[in-house]
Design an enzyme around this catalytic site. Structure first.
Site, PDB file in Angstrom:
ATOM      1  N   LYS A  28       0.843  -1.208   0.000  1.00  0.00           N
ATOM      2  CA  LYS A  28       0.000   0.000   0.000  1.00  0.00           C
ATOM      3  C   LYS A  28       0.874   1.253   0.000  1.00  0.00           C
ATOM      4  CE  LYS A  28      -1.836   1.607   4.043  1.00  0.00           C
ATOM      5  NZ  LYS A  28      -1.636   3.031   4.411  1.00  0.00           N
ATOM      6  N   ASN A  29       1.805   1.309   0.935  1.00  0.00           N
ATOM      7  CA  ASN A  29       2.550   2.560   1.109  1.00  0.00           C
ATOM      8  C   ASN A  29       3.594   2.803   0.020  1.00  0.00           C
ATOM      9  OD1 ASN A  29       0.955   3.097   3.273  1.00  0.00           O
ATOM     10  ND2 ASN A  29       2.470   2.527   4.820  1.00  0.00           N
ATOM     11  N   CYS A 122      -5.452  12.799  12.174  1.00  0.00           N
ATOM     12  CA  CYS A 122      -6.071  11.498  12.014  1.00  0.00           C
ATOM     13  C   CYS A 122      -6.055  10.758  13.326  1.00  0.00           C
ATOM     14  CB  CYS A 122      -5.400  10.746  10.886  1.00  0.00           C
ATOM     15  SG  CYS A 122      -4.693   9.206  11.324  1.00  0.00           S
ATOM     16  N   ARG A 127      -0.848  15.189  13.003  1.00  0.00           N
ATOM     17  CA  ARG A 127       0.054  14.796  11.918  1.00  0.00           C
ATOM     18  C   ARG A 127       0.312  16.019  11.053  1.00  0.00           C
ATOM     19  NH1 ARG A 127      -1.825   9.031   9.545  1.00  0.00           N
ATOM     20  NH2 ARG A 127       0.191   9.179   8.515  1.00  0.00           N
ATOM     21  N   PRO A 128       1.225  16.882  11.499  1.00  0.00           N
ATOM     22  CA  PRO A 128       1.490  18.111  10.753  1.00  0.00           C
ATOM     23  C   PRO A 128       2.183  17.828   9.420  1.00  0.00           C
ATOM     24  CG  PRO A 128       3.039  17.885  12.576  1.00  0.00           C
ATOM     25  CD  PRO A 128       2.076  16.738  12.682  1.00  0.00           C
ATOM     26  N   ASP A 311       4.160   0.861  12.378  1.00  0.00           N
ATOM     27  CA  ASP A 311       2.991   0.164  11.838  1.00  0.00           C
ATOM     28  C   ASP A 311       2.885  -1.271  12.367  1.00  0.00           C
ATOM     29  OD1 ASP A 311       2.443   2.427  10.403  1.00  0.00           O
ATOM     30  OD2 ASP A 311       3.154   1.654   8.486  1.00  0.00           O
ATOM     31  N   ILE A 333       7.018   7.322  17.316  1.00  0.00           N
ATOM     32  CA  ILE A 333       6.722   7.998  16.041  1.00  0.00           C
ATOM     33  C   ILE A 333       5.408   8.774  16.101  1.00  0.00           C
ATOM     34  CG2 ILE A 333       6.413   7.701  13.545  1.00  0.00           C
ATOM     35  CD1 ILE A 333       9.228   6.987  14.473  1.00  0.00           C
ATOM     36  N   ARG A 403      -8.720  -0.455   4.270  1.00  0.00           N
ATOM     37  CA  ARG A 403      -7.883   0.588   3.667  1.00  0.00           C
ATOM     38  C   ARG A 403      -6.505   0.016   3.338  1.00  0.00           C
ATOM     39  NH1 ARG A 403      -6.744   4.643   7.629  1.00  0.00           N
ATOM     40  NH2 ARG A 403      -5.100   4.924   6.103  1.00  0.00           N
TER      41      ARG A 403
END
Ligand code: EPZ
Length: 423
Positions: A28-29, A122, A127-128, A311, A333, A403
């Protein structure tokens, strides 16, 4: 439909050992920034092994809105952006997926302009995107922010030295994409080193970019000369692989994973091995064998690649719930990546969170319960924990898990899990 919105309901009957082999989906990423990169060239791009995910569908909708042709046939996605006619991503599409911010660098490179709304905070906390914006400004973009809307313009982007204060994955990707449209050389220092950055570099090279260094902290981009048709195979999803590895570890079993670079999850495999799993890595597959209760491990500290991936943190947590002792996990993180904890406790898990550290006291048995998915990896962790629990669980999920996972229910079922997805 429940209460006016769509709900996935995962019915899990725990207690089965997992056995068999499983081919790992495309990443996905890696797919998302590569899909954004397709607009750099007017040539047709064919992407193989793009996973079927709602986040990928959202990226395809953005491409179509920009005027590109984007379609999928089986695992292959074809994008033709010759007719790209618009440089604005509407708010409703930005809101579907945070990583749509990656279109900013690509649009600037192709059109010299990008209009998008700010991605919202989110489920993982603040999450800048300050690092993204600073990098693009270095390349000569003028960026105005008003009422949650971003308007970026650049007459001509100019190569520059960019120093990232933190190796942000998204900021590195945005800088790489924008630099492809710049005149002169760009050097990105303090770059993220994740395998997805290497995949993006490989794709940009195939498209005609002069780029090197991905995988190290310094990436150089010398320019971009579009070539003809580009065909590219998306690498395997290391976090999906980590999910199956943690499922086997938590439930007990003997699982073979096909098609991935095991090296990419070595930080996780190190802990699974320390927990008592056999890890057998040969050329064609990675095999994870686990028997009985695991040994406690840690402390596990999340960090940018090649450190332990954030993750995979909820996934390893799920595997350790029944370990013979205490495991400590520290999340560095994201601000809020323990949102799965209260739900896991409903299964009988004993977890105490103190700031950024979670202490897991292994229990002998977990019992099925009703849970609510909080985010993508947190939801996956709940499914894994439910598989290791006795009896039935139900995980209600507003689409978080799909997702990022392609047919997770079927893959787990093929390994012997009793799981049904109702949607
Ligand atoms: C990517 O997100 C992944 N998403 C995430 O995957 C993953 O968790 C994350 O990298 C870390 O590995 C995609 O690739 C689409 P970051 P990204 O920028 O790019 C702070 C999943 O489950 N930061 O490296 O958004 C930020 O707040 C997901 O598949 C700034 O402060 O991650 C965070 O604390 C979710 N300013 C940290 O850096 C910025 O401008 C890491 O973020 C950018 C980031």
């Amino acid at each position: 439909m429940h209460g006016g919105y769509f709900m996935d309901i995962w019915h899990v009957h725990g207690g089965s050992r997992l056995e068999g082999s499983c081919r790992v989906q495309g990443s996905k990423n890696a797919s998302l920034p590569i899909l954004a990169a397709t607009i750099l060239t007017p040539q047709r791009c064919e992407l193989l092994r793009v996973p079927r995910l709602t986040d990928v569908d959202a990226a395809l909708r953005i491409l179509r809105r920009l005027g590109c042709r984007a379609c999928r046939r089986d695992g292959t996605v074809a994008v033709d952006s010759a007719a790209l006619s618009c440089c604005a991503v509407p708010h409703e599409l930005m809101a579907e997926m945070r990583s749509s911010v990656i279109f900013m660098g690509a649009l600037l490179a192709r059109c010299g302009e990008a209009r998008l709304s700010l991605p919202g905070g989110c489920k993982l906390g603040k999450r800048p995107i300050d690092l993204h914006l600073a990098a693009l400004r270095k390349l000569g973009a003028e960026i105005e922010e008003e009422g949650g809307e971003l308007h970026c313009r650049a007459g001509q982007l100019r190569g520059a030295e960019i120093e990232l204060g933190f190796p942000s994955v998204g900021a590195t990707e945005n800088a790489m994409l924008a630099a492809c449209g710049a005149k002169g050389e760009t050097v990105i220092r303090g770059a993220a080193r994740e395998p997805e950055i290497v995949a993006l570099q490989d794709f940009l090279r195939a498209m005609g970019a002069g780029i090197e260094g991905a995988g190290s902290g310094v990436i150089r981009i010398r320019g971009f000369q579009p070539r003809g048709l580009v065909r590219f195979r998306v690498p395997a999803d290391r976090i999906a692989a980590a999910t199956f590895a943690c499922a086997a570890a938590g439930c007990g079993g003997d699982v073979e994973l096909l098609g991935l670079e095991a090296q990419e999850i070595s930080a996780l495999l190190h802990f699974l091995n320390a927990a008592g799993c056999d890890i057998i890595n040969d050329k064609h597959a990675l095999r994870i064998r686990a028997q009985g209760r695991l040994l406690p491990v840690g402390p596990v500290v999340t960090a940018p690649y090649p450190g332990f991936p954030t993750d995979a943190q909820p996934l390893l947590m799920a595997a350790m719930l029944r370990a013979r002792g205490r495991t400590l996990i520290r999340e560095t993180i994201f601000e809020q990546r323990f949102r799965q904890v209260p739900e896991l406790c409903r299964l009988g898990a004993q977890i105490r969170v103190d700031g950024r550290t979670a202490e897991i006291l292994g229990v002998e048995r977990l019992r099925g319960a009703a849970l609510q998915a909080t985010d993508l990896r947190g939801g996956a962790a709940m499914i894994l924990a439910a598989l290791a629990a006795e009896g039935e669980s139900v995980v209600l999920d507003e689409g978080h898990v799909r997702r990022g996972y392609e047919e997770l229910d079927r893959s787990l079922e093929s390994l012997g899990a009793r799981i049904v997805l109702e949607h």
